[in-house]
Write a protein that holds these residues in place. Structure first.
Motif: not given
Length: 115
Positions: A27-28, A31-32, A98-104
């Protein structure tokens, strides 16, 4: 729950190679942009390589010509092939998605290069 997990670190002599792997929750990953950063002694964490969802890479100057980032979207995995390792490459390597504004971030894998 672990969403980003690195592996493949280890100890090598100068001039040696390692390949790091990072499995990212689908999910993360999807497309990231995914990349690798490292924490080296005396320096803040720095980005060394990133790759887009379509496979376009970008490298820090220190990595150009030596490191290759790639991704396998079917496996939700990103790789970092590191050749011609030098002692200054020693540090903890982190995978980041990187997913949207978040970094995992992953927990890191240790790379040690001896002279």
């Amino acid at each position: 729950q672990v969403q980003v997990a690195e592996s493949g670190g280890g100890s090598v002599q100068a001039g040696g190679s390692l390949r790091l792997s990072c499995v990212v929750d689908k999910s993360i990953f999807r497309n990231n942009i995914v990349g690798w950063s490292r924490q080296t002694p005396g320096k803040q964490r720095e980005s060394i390589a990133v790759i887009t969802a379509l496979g376009s890479p970008n490298y820090a100057d220190s990595a150009k010509g030596r490191f290759t980032i790639s991704r396998d979207n079917a496996k939700n995995t990103v790789y970092l092939q590191m050749n011609s390792l030098q002692p200054e490459d020693t540090g903890v390597y982190f995978c980041v998605a990187k997913s949207g504004a978040r970094n995992y971030w992953g927990q890191g894998t240790q790379v040690t290069v001896s002279s």
